[in-house]
Design a protein around this motif. Sequence first.
Motif, PDB file in Angstrom:
ATOM      1  N   ASN A 153       0.822  -1.197   0.000  1.00  0.00           N
ATOM      2  CA  ASN A 153       0.000   0.000   0.000  1.00  0.00           C
ATOM      3  C   ASN A 153       0.862   1.255   0.000  1.00  0.00           C
ATOM      4  N   THR A 154       2.196   1.058  -0.240  1.00  0.00           N
ATOM      5  CA  THR A 154       3.100   2.197  -0.192  1.00  0.00           C
ATOM      6  C   THR A 154       2.870   3.112  -1.381  1.00  0.00           C
ATOM      7  N   SER A 155       2.869   4.385  -1.131  1.00  0.00           N
ATOM      8  CA  SER A 155       2.724   5.336  -2.216  1.00  0.00           C
ATOM      9  C   SER A 155       3.981   5.361  -3.059  1.00  0.00           C
ATOM     10  N   SER A 156       3.866   5.878  -4.290  1.00  0.00           N
ATOM     11  CA  SER A 156       5.035   5.941  -5.169  1.00  0.00           C
ATOM     12  C   SER A 156       6.145   6.778  -4.561  1.00  0.00           C
ATOM     13  N   GLY A 157       5.784   7.829  -3.840  1.00  0.00           N
ATOM     14  CA  GLY A 157       6.801   8.668  -3.206  1.00  0.00           C
ATOM     15  C   GLY A 157       7.547   7.931  -2.118  1.00  0.00           C
ATOM     16  N   GLU A 158       6.789   7.135  -1.327  1.00  0.00           N
ATOM     17  CA  GLU A 158       7.438   6.363  -0.263  1.00  0.00           C
ATOM     18  C   GLU A 158       8.338   5.275  -0.852  1.00  0.00           C
ATOM     19  N   GLN A 159       7.875   4.634  -1.973  1.00  0.00           N
ATOM     20  CA  GLN A 159       8.693   3.611  -2.618  1.00  0.00           C
ATOM     21  C   GLN A 159      10.004   4.206  -3.113  1.00  0.00           C
ATOM     22  N   ALA A 160       9.928   5.390  -3.696  1.00  0.00           N
ATOM     23  CA  ALA A 160      11.146   6.045  -4.184  1.00  0.00           C
ATOM     24  C   ALA A 160      12.100   6.324  -3.032  1.00  0.00           C
ATOM     25  N   ALA A 161      11.543   6.743  -1.887  1.00  0.00           N
ATOM     26  CA  ALA A 161      12.382   7.023  -0.728  1.00  0.00           C
ATOM     27  C   ALA A 161      13.067   5.760  -0.234  1.00  0.00           C
ATOM     28  N   GLN A 162      12.292   4.612  -0.233  1.00  0.00           N
ATOM     29  CA  GLN A 162      12.886   3.354   0.207  1.00  0.00           C
ATOM     30  C   GLN A 162      14.005   2.914  -0.729  1.00  0.00           C
ATOM     31  N   GLN A 163      13.797   3.096  -2.050  1.00  0.00           N
ATOM     32  CA  GLN A 163      14.825   2.705  -3.008  1.00  0.00           C
ATOM     33  C   GLN A 163      16.084   3.533  -2.812  1.00  0.00           C
ATOM     34  N   THR A 164      15.891   4.826  -2.547  1.00  0.00           N
ATOM     35  CA  THR A 164      17.030   5.702  -2.321  1.00  0.00           C
ATOM     36  C   THR A 164      17.803   5.266  -1.090  1.00  0.00           C
ATOM     37  N   GLU A 165      17.086   4.863  -0.021  1.00  0.00           N
ATOM     38  CA  GLU A 165      17.726   4.422   1.205  1.00  0.00           C
ATOM     39  C   GLU A 165      18.479   3.112   0.981  1.00  0.00           C
ATOM     40  N   ALA A 166      17.888   2.205   0.164  1.00  0.00           N
ATOM     41  CA  ALA A 166      18.517   0.908  -0.071  1.00  0.00           C
ATOM     42  C   ALA A 166      19.755   1.032  -0.932  1.00  0.00           C
ATOM     43  N   ALA A 167      19.777   1.950  -1.882  1.00  0.00           N
ATOM     44  CA  ALA A 167      20.912   2.076  -2.797  1.00  0.00           C
ATOM     45  C   ALA A 167      21.274   3.539  -2.960  1.00  0.00           C
ATOM     46  N   PRO A 168      22.039   4.103  -2.012  1.00  0.00           N
ATOM     47  CA  PRO A 168      22.391   5.517  -2.098  1.00  0.00           C
ATOM     48  C   PRO A 168      23.227   5.794  -3.335  1.00  0.00           C
ATOM     49  N   ALA A 169      23.082   6.971  -3.852  1.00  0.00           N
ATOM     50  CA  ALA A 169      23.839   7.357  -5.042  1.00  0.00           C
ATOM     51  C   ALA A 169      25.324   7.409  -4.701  1.00  0.00           C
ATOM     52  N   VAL A 170      26.120   6.722  -5.485  1.00  0.00           N
ATOM     53  CA  VAL A 170      27.572   6.713  -5.275  1.00  0.00           C
ATOM     54  C   VAL A 170      28.181   7.578  -6.366  1.00  0.00           C
ATOM     55  N   VAL A 171      28.402   8.829  -6.039  1.00  0.00           N
ATOM     56  CA  VAL A 171      28.873   9.817  -7.014  1.00  0.00           C
ATOM     57  C   VAL A 171      29.848  10.764  -6.323  1.00  0.00           C
ATOM     58  N   GLY A 172      30.464  11.608  -7.109  1.00  0.00           N
ATOM     59  CA  GLY A 172      31.289  12.679  -6.563  1.00  0.00           C
ATOM     60  C   GLY A 172      32.759  12.330  -6.469  1.00  0.00           C
ATOM     61  N   THR A 173      33.477  13.082  -5.640  1.00  0.00           N
ATOM     62  CA  THR A 173      34.922  12.920  -5.485  1.00  0.00           C
ATOM     63  C   THR A 173      35.239  12.185  -4.192  1.00  0.00           C
ATOM     64  N   LEU A 174      36.209  11.280  -4.268  1.00  0.00           N
ATOM     65  CA  LEU A 174      36.647  10.509  -3.100  1.00  0.00           C
ATOM     66  C   LEU A 174      38.148  10.686  -2.941  1.00  0.00           C
ATOM     67  N   SER A 175      38.576  11.149  -1.770  1.00  0.00           N
ATOM     68  CA  SER A 175      39.995  11.351  -1.494  1.00  0.00           C
ATOM     69  C   SER A 175      40.549  10.119  -0.781  1.00  0.00           C
ATOM     70  N   PHE A 176      41.538   9.459  -1.400  1.00  0.00           N
ATOM     71  CA  PHE A 176      42.062   8.188  -0.914  1.00  0.00           C
ATOM     72  C   PHE A 176      43.529   8.347  -0.541  1.00  0.00           C
ATOM     73  N   TYR A 177      43.864   8.157   0.749  1.00  0.00           N
ATOM     74  CA  TYR A 177      45.239   8.212   1.241  1.00  0.00           C
ATOM     75  C   TYR A 177      45.716   6.780   1.477  1.00  0.00           C
ATOM     76  N   THR A 178      46.905   6.446   0.962  1.00  0.00           N
ATOM     77  CA  THR A 178      47.383   5.065   1.118  1.00  0.00           C
ATOM     78  C   THR A 178      48.895   4.986   1.061  1.00  0.00           C
ATOM     79  N   SER A 179      49.414   3.872   1.610  1.00  0.00           N
ATOM     80  CA  SER A 179      50.846   3.564   1.510  1.00  0.00           C
ATOM     81  C   SER A 179      51.085   2.423   0.529  1.00  0.00           C
ATOM     82  N   GLN A 180      50.039   1.979  -0.159  1.00  0.00           N
ATOM     83  CA  GLN A 180      50.217   0.925  -1.154  1.00  0.00           C
ATOM     84  C   GLN A 180      51.181   1.379  -2.247  1.00  0.00           C
TER      85      GLN A 180
END
Length: 364
Positions: free
Chosen positions: A42-69
């Motif tokens: 009985n979930t509304s389309s808006g609530e379904q979209a919110a659940q999908q967003t929570e289950a799979a967050p957008a993985v975008v943008g810049t990531l700063s990685f520090y390493t000794s590899q």
Amino acid sequence: MKRMWEKGWQLTLSLIAATVMLAGCGAGGQSATGQAPAATTNTSSGEQAAQQTEAAPAVVGTLSFYTSQPDADAAALIDAFTKKYPDVKVELFRSGTEEVISRLLAEAKAGSVKADVLLVADAPTFVGLKQQDLLLSYQSPEADQIPTELRDPDGTYYGTKVMATAMIVNTTQVKERPDSWQVLADPANSGKVLMPSPLYSGAAAYNLGVLTRQETFGWDFYEQLKANEVTVTKGNGAVLKSVAGGEKAYGMIVDFLAARAKQEGSPVDLIYPKEGVPVITEPIGILKETQNPDAAKAFVDFVLSEEGQKLAASIGYTPIRKGVEPPAGLVPIDQMKILSADPVELEKTREADKKRFGEMMGGN
């Protein structure tokens, strides 16, 4: 009379229709085709979209990685990750563990930590960062596949691979394969042994802390090495070069370097001594002040995943994840006899141990 009959027939048809509908939704939930019907809510389309967003967050943008590899290994990791997450741009800072941590602590002191994810040599380093409240607690869905003793219970860091320090020998000079660390302290091998310096190598510093806390070694072992005129060099790469080139017959070295050299045809052999081996795990963790937590979590998950661990194995490391085979010539973690010590104690005594070693070996 005719109207009453018509009404009764209509009522009977309605009851039959209702019975058929109830049967369609009854036990087993199967349709007439025998297939399970699609789940409905009985979930509304808006609530379904919110659940999908929570289950799979957008993985975008810049990531700063520090390493000794090593550069090539870090590049391979970033390349594989960005193929999976093409909307993320990874910015890399790479250097030795000591320099990476110095930069990170300077940023923290200035109130401007730029790193999102950190991957450096050993767990005691992460213990220190956790005590300074610099790390984010994150329970990765891949955590169950990592041995409990090789990850932080609070999720602030996870081991990413297994790097044992073992023994390397030159096979043209050593005809009888030794099985004990004690061969390095044997007077018959005086002047033939090489080791990396704990003052430069993070792995060697960890080994020093672990071995001096074992009843079978202690500081006496290092005193014996000094008496046997051991040569102390800057890092593991120098140990490999000297033993493979025949300048020295024996060395202490991280296992993957020796296995890789042997595979490439160098006259060396890799030996895991019977007393056991110290192991570092190159942990990974997320900085508390990360500006991109979704990408940082995706990066950690990828490194720990089966795909990420197979990548580590393809580069030449022993994977830390259960069920992923190591490269040829390396021993899997469940077949290693591991020498260990409390990482909290190692972090506390690290500088004192290094100072004592330096004084013993004349500043090396």
